[in-house]
Design a protein around this motif. Structure first.
Motif, PDB file in Angstrom:
ATOM      1  N   LEU A 104      -3.207  -1.048  -8.843  1.00 50.83           N
ATOM      2  CA  LEU A 104      -4.542  -0.556  -8.502  1.00 50.83           C
ATOM      3  C   LEU A 104      -4.410   0.875  -8.016  1.00 50.83           C
ATOM      4  O   LEU A 104      -4.170   1.131  -6.840  1.00 50.83           O
ATOM      5  N   PRO A 105      -4.527   1.850  -8.929  1.00 58.04           N
ATOM      6  CA  PRO A 105      -4.424   3.250  -8.497  1.00 58.04           C
ATOM      7  C   PRO A 105      -5.680   3.692  -7.774  1.00 58.04           C
ATOM      8  O   PRO A 105      -6.799   3.331  -8.155  1.00 58.04           O
ATOM      9  N   PHE A 106      -5.515   4.454  -6.730  1.00 64.81           N
ATOM     10  CA  PHE A 106      -6.656   4.983  -5.986  1.00 64.81           C
ATOM     11  C   PHE A 106      -6.297   6.403  -5.554  1.00 64.81           C
ATOM     12  O   PHE A 106      -5.622   6.608  -4.551  1.00 64.81           O
ATOM     13  N   SER A 107      -6.724   7.378  -6.333  1.00 65.84           N
ATOM     14  CA  SER A 107      -6.479   8.783  -6.023  1.00 65.84           C
ATOM     15  C   SER A 107      -7.624   9.298  -5.161  1.00 65.84           C
ATOM     16  O   SER A 107      -8.782   9.312  -5.594  1.00 65.84           O
ATOM     17  N   THR A 127     -14.493   8.794  -9.189  1.00 70.70           N
ATOM     18  CA  THR A 127     -13.302   8.569 -10.018  1.00 70.70           C
ATOM     19  C   THR A 127     -12.089   8.413  -9.119  1.00 70.70           C
ATOM     20  O   THR A 127     -11.690   9.357  -8.435  1.00 70.70           O
ATOM     21  N   VAL A 128     -11.489   7.227  -9.132  1.00 67.06           N
ATOM     22  CA  VAL A 128     -10.327   6.961  -8.281  1.00 67.06           C
ATOM     23  C   VAL A 128      -9.071   6.664  -9.092  1.00 67.06           C
ATOM     24  O   VAL A 128      -7.971   6.666  -8.528  1.00 67.06           O
ATOM     25  N   ASN A 129      -9.205   6.418 -10.381  1.00 64.67           N
ATOM     26  CA  ASN A 129      -8.020   6.064 -11.180  1.00 64.67           C
ATOM     27  C   ASN A 129      -7.505   7.236 -11.996  1.00 64.67           C
ATOM     28  O   ASN A 129      -6.816   7.042 -12.991  1.00 64.67           O
ATOM     29  N   LEU A 130      -7.823   8.457 -11.577  1.00 67.37           N
ATOM     30  CA  LEU A 130      -7.336   9.656 -12.256  1.00 67.37           C
ATOM     31  C   LEU A 130      -6.510  10.457 -11.265  1.00 67.37           C
ATOM     32  O   LEU A 130      -6.979  10.785 -10.163  1.00 67.37           O
ATOM     33  N   ASP A 131      -5.290  10.752 -11.650  1.00 63.86           N
ATOM     34  CA  ASP A 131      -4.375  11.493 -10.783  1.00 63.86           C
ATOM     35  C   ASP A 131      -4.837  12.950 -10.700  1.00 63.86           C
ATOM     36  O   ASP A 131      -4.759  13.700 -11.664  1.00 63.86           O
ATOM     37  N   HIS A 132      -5.312  13.358  -9.524  1.00 63.72           N
ATOM     38  CA  HIS A 132      -5.840  14.714  -9.373  1.00 63.72           C
ATOM     39  C   HIS A 132      -4.747  15.776  -9.404  1.00 63.72           C
ATOM     40  O   HIS A 132      -5.042  16.958  -9.616  1.00 63.72           O
ATOM     41  N   HIS A 140      -5.044  -4.564 -16.394  1.00 62.81           N
ATOM     42  CA  HIS A 140      -5.144  -4.975 -14.997  1.00 62.81           C
ATOM     43  C   HIS A 140      -5.649  -3.827 -14.129  1.00 62.81           C
ATOM     44  O   HIS A 140      -6.480  -4.018 -13.224  1.00 62.81           O
ATOM     45  N   ARG A 141      -5.174  -2.620 -14.405  1.00 65.16           N
ATOM     46  CA  ARG A 141      -5.618  -1.439 -13.653  1.00 65.16           C
ATOM     47  C   ARG A 141      -7.102  -1.192 -13.872  1.00 65.16           C
ATOM     48  O   ARG A 141      -7.841  -0.883 -12.927  1.00 65.16           O
ATOM     49  N   ILE A 142      -7.564  -1.315 -15.106  1.00 68.34           N
ATOM     50  CA  ILE A 142      -8.977  -1.072 -15.407  1.00 68.34           C
ATOM     51  C   ILE A 142      -9.864  -2.100 -14.710  1.00 68.34           C
ATOM     52  O   ILE A 142     -10.889  -1.768 -14.107  1.00 68.34           O
ATOM     53  N   VAL A 143      -9.460  -3.374 -14.773  1.00 68.89           N
ATOM     54  CA  VAL A 143     -10.246  -4.435 -14.139  1.00 68.89           C
ATOM     55  C   VAL A 143     -10.291  -4.241 -12.622  1.00 68.89           C
ATOM     56  O   VAL A 143     -11.319  -4.499 -11.978  1.00 68.89           O
ATOM     57  N   ASN A 144      -9.210  -3.770 -12.034  1.00 72.85           N
ATOM     58  CA  ASN A 144      -9.196  -3.533 -10.593  1.00 72.85           C
ATOM     59  C   ASN A 144     -10.042  -2.327 -10.202  1.00 72.85           C
ATOM     60  O   ASN A 144     -10.615  -2.287  -9.108  1.00 72.85           O
ATOM     61  N   THR A 145     -10.104  -1.335 -11.074  1.00 66.08           N
ATOM     62  CA  THR A 145     -10.742  -0.072 -10.724  1.00 66.08           C
ATOM     63  C   THR A 145     -12.253  -0.104 -10.906  1.00 66.08           C
ATOM     64  O   THR A 145     -12.979   0.562 -10.160  1.00 66.08           O
ATOM     65  N   LEU A 205       0.866  -1.170   0.000  1.00 65.39           N
ATOM     66  CA  LEU A 205       0.000   0.000   0.000  1.00 65.39           C
ATOM     67  C   LEU A 205       0.908   1.228   0.000  1.00 65.39           C
ATOM     68  O   LEU A 205       1.518   1.570   1.018  1.00 65.39           O
ATOM     69  N   LEU A 206       1.015   1.860  -1.156  1.00 65.35           N
ATOM     70  CA  LEU A 206       1.936   2.976  -1.344  1.00 65.35           C
ATOM     71  C   LEU A 206       1.155   4.278  -1.216  1.00 65.35           C
ATOM     72  O   LEU A 206       0.397   4.651  -2.121  1.00 65.35           O
ATOM     73  N   ALA A 207       1.303   4.959  -0.081  1.00 67.47           N
ATOM     74  CA  ALA A 207       0.593   6.216   0.169  1.00 67.47           C
ATOM     75  C   ALA A 207       1.537   7.379  -0.100  1.00 67.47           C
ATOM     76  O   ALA A 207       2.371   7.732   0.732  1.00 67.47           O
ATOM     77  N   VAL A 208       1.411   7.981  -1.286  1.00 69.38           N
ATOM     78  CA  VAL A 208       2.324   9.053  -1.693  1.00 69.38           C
ATOM     79  C   VAL A 208       1.538  10.139  -2.421  1.00 69.38           C
ATOM     80  O   VAL A 208       0.396   9.936  -2.842  1.00 69.38           O
TER      81      VAL A 208
END
Length: 543
Positions: A299-302, A507-512, A388-393, A264-267
């Protein structure tokens, strides 16, 4: 994750499977017995087990920021936490006598196989030791044989040889018990030959492989799946080269397909990306830190901006940390207890999302991705990591949509899946659209503005985006084919401003951080244009 762990454990017991075991108390003696005399077998029934246990490890990069190699701190934290969780004795015995699990041949359900070679060796050594002790005692105690010096020598030699094998094994276990894996790696890093030590990485890798094999052994023993969850925090306040070192260590640990690790990379990407671009790890990636993060994170989560209710909850949580205000918590608990005693009903809780409906939405969205006659399938990326990212998101986005008080607001699972694909394929252009929408919402546009399509808004503002292409070069390089973007929004998925308002909250897979940078550049550009525009002054006659 803890709730999921408890639910899976309860469901596994209801299915009538074997009860999980723990290496604590009497279980410690049992696990030592299995470590010494049995080999674990991964059977079909073990692979079907759904119960899982998460081992949480928190790694604060700032605590190790002074180390020469920050990634070495990550590995030592991993080794020390696993040793502390299971105990030093089982891990030490595994180093000496443990066996790596192997897959069952055929449909055998036997999970443990006796180590015949180990048993024969042990019984042989004990037999020889008994024979040597018997000869020695006879040579020392029986009258008439005491004078035979040769018999004493033979008895002593046989006893010493047989006893030395057992002593070596016990010494190895004692050594691993006293010297932990963390101390071994720290000793290697403190070596004067650390910089030129060619075999250093292989030694570290060997220690990690032993831990992975030990976790696989404990999975079979405990009758559950084990996953090590490493929470990496405070990485965005370290030096650039240390940031790259930790990410490289993550990739090394995840290089094994069967590695039981979850990171879990919190950055903050707006801080991490420039750090990566300053180091030498970007060679071959066009000096683009966003590409490096996209290839690392599966799995990106912004986290979106806080709403009014979230800000109030955050403020309340911050106030509760004040010792001089803790009496308010005590007072509230007393009032709740009094209300419960008087029979006053508690305030209704927020309704939970219907699980059946969520599963139905997720299945419908995935069906759209697989359907050959659906236009959405042709927009899927060719990169396996992006798929893989899309399927996870998609499941996360759908659950967030259903969790809203007003629901999905007329949107379908297909539309939500298309939005996830849009955010993954064209993050820069979508961020620009959302920034233009945010500026329009803040300026209170006409009521019919919500019905406008995103493609018409993009055409209206594409000239301004083109003027900012130089400072946004790295972000623009993340986007896919521009012609496909036009076809996506103009023909196949004509999202409106109202749709974007609803979907933005989920929307969680978009870098704000990309949109925030665009907002800053757009504001500066407008300020420069306003300063360069001629100012008309009306001259009024003093009379």
């Amino acid at each position: 994750m803890r709730e999921e762990m408890a639910q899976q454990e309860e469901a596994e017991l209801h299915r009538g499977h074997q009860k999980p075991r723990s290496p604590k108390g009497w279980g410690l003696l049992l696990v030592l017995w299995y470590l010494a005399f049995y080999k674990p077998i991964i059977t079909e029934s073990h692979l079907r087990r759904k119960n899982i246990q998460f081992i949480f490890i928190r790694f604060s990069a700032w605590q190790y920021a002074g180390c020469d190699k920050l990634w070495a701190g990550l590995v030592t934290t991993l080794c020390d936490s696993i040793r502390h969780h299971f105990g030093a004795l089982p891990l030490s015995v595994y180093h000496v006598m443990g066996t790596r699990p192997r897959f069952a041949s055929g449909f055998s359900q036997q999970e443990w196989v006796l180590k015949r070679g180990t048993c024969l060796k042990l019984w042989g050594m004990l037999f020889i030791l008994a024979v040597g002790l018997t000869i020695l005692l006879v040579a020392l105690l029986v009258p008439g044989i005491k004078d035979h010096h040769a018999l004493k020598v033979v008895g002593s030699a046989v006893t010493s040889l047989s006893g030395s094998g057992l002593a070596v094994g016990a010494f190895s276990i004692l050594k691993n018990l006293l010297v932990s894996e963390k101390q071994k790696i720290e000793r290697l890093t403190n070596s004067e030959r650390f910089a030129s030590q060619l075999g250093f990485m292989s030694k570290v890798r060997k220690e990690v492989e032993v831990l992975v094999d030990f976790l696989a052994f404990m999975e079979v023993f405990e009758r559950r799946q084990l996953r090590v969850v490493l929470e990496i925090t405070n990485l965005d306040i370290c030096y650039p080269e240390k940031v790259a070192g930790v990410l490289n260590a993550m990739n090394t640990l995840l290089s094994d397909a069967n590695a039981p690790f979850i990171f879990l990379l919190a950055v903050d990407p707006s801080v991490i990306v420039p750090c990566l671009e300053q180091t030498g790890c970007m060679k071959g990636l066009a000096d683009n830190g966003y590409l490096y993060l996209n290839r690392t994170v599966t799995l990106p989560f912004s986290i979106p901006e806080m709403g009014a209710r979230s800000r109030l909850r955050f403020l309340e949580a911050a106030v509760q940390t004040r010792e001089d205000l803790l009496y308010r918590i005590i007072t509230r608990n007393v009032e709740r207890r009094r209300a419960k005693c008087r029979g006053v009903p508690a305030p209704p809780s927020r309704p939970e999302v219907d699980e059946d409906e969520a599963v139905r939405w997720i299945h419908e969205a995935f069906h759209c991705l697989h359907a050959a006659d659906d236009p959405l399938a042709r927009y899927l990326p060719t990169s396996g990591a992006h798929v893989h990212r899309i399927v996870n998101t998609i499941p996360v986005t759908l659950r967030l949509l259903l969790h809203r008080p007003e629901g999905a607001a007329g949107l379908t699972p297909r539309a939500a899946a298309a939005w996830v694909v849009l955010a993954d394929r064209w993050p820069c252009r979508l961020s620009w659209l959302l920034q233009c929408l945010e500026d329009a919402w803040q300026s209170q546009e006409a009521p019919d503005f919500e019905a406008r399509t995103l493609w018409s808004l993009f055409q209206e503002n594409v000239g301004e985006l083109s003027a900012l292409r130089q400072p946004l070069h790295n972000a623009l390089s993340l986007d896919g084919d521009p012609e496909l973007f036009q076809t996506f929004l103009a023909r196949d998925f004509p999202f409106t401003a109202q749709d974007a308002r609803v979907l933005l909250a989920a929307t969680v897979n978009l870098d704000h951080s990309i949109r925030q940078r665009m907002g800053l550049l757009r504001g500066l550009d407008r300020l420069q244009k306003a300063a360069a525009a001629p100012v008309s002054r009306s001259v009024q006659c003093p009379h």
